[in-house]
Design a protein around this motif. Sequence first.
Motif: not given
Length: 170
Positions: A47-76
Amino acid sequence: PPPPPPHVFPDTAPPVIYSQTRSSAASDVYKSQGEPRVHADGIALSLDGRHLFWQALTGRTLYWIPTRFLRDARLTDQDLAPRVRAAARSGAADGLLFASDGFIYLSSLEEGAIKRLGPRRGVQLVSDDPRIVWPDSFAEGPDGWIYFTTARIHEGPKPKGPYRILRFNP
């Protein structure tokens, strides 16, 4: 930091959630050992936009990452991988919703149910019902009810019953 949790399927790399070189990396579908694999299907933003959660349809684990890393275009992709964390072992899920009550709602394909994950509470069953067949997309209405579809995808082109839009009040 510790390495990201391994992907459920040992023949694949950890899920790619952001790529500067491939525009559809998160939704690539490919065949591995003759079976389709969907790397990311359900996706939800906190809700605060700080974390992105996702799951693979063929998997059984829910993952997350802080969105600040996703917005950093320098990160590979290699820079992002160690920042990925496992939120929970949730079972196979298709739809995800981060609702206004602070819970992440997950479809439970194998159980024909809806589950939720909250802070320090683990995965909890919300509803199981014979009408919940391949629960898929979620939406939260202005009335506070959560609506979801039953896609019946596993039944192929001639489903055994009707597609539905169901709702529950969390």
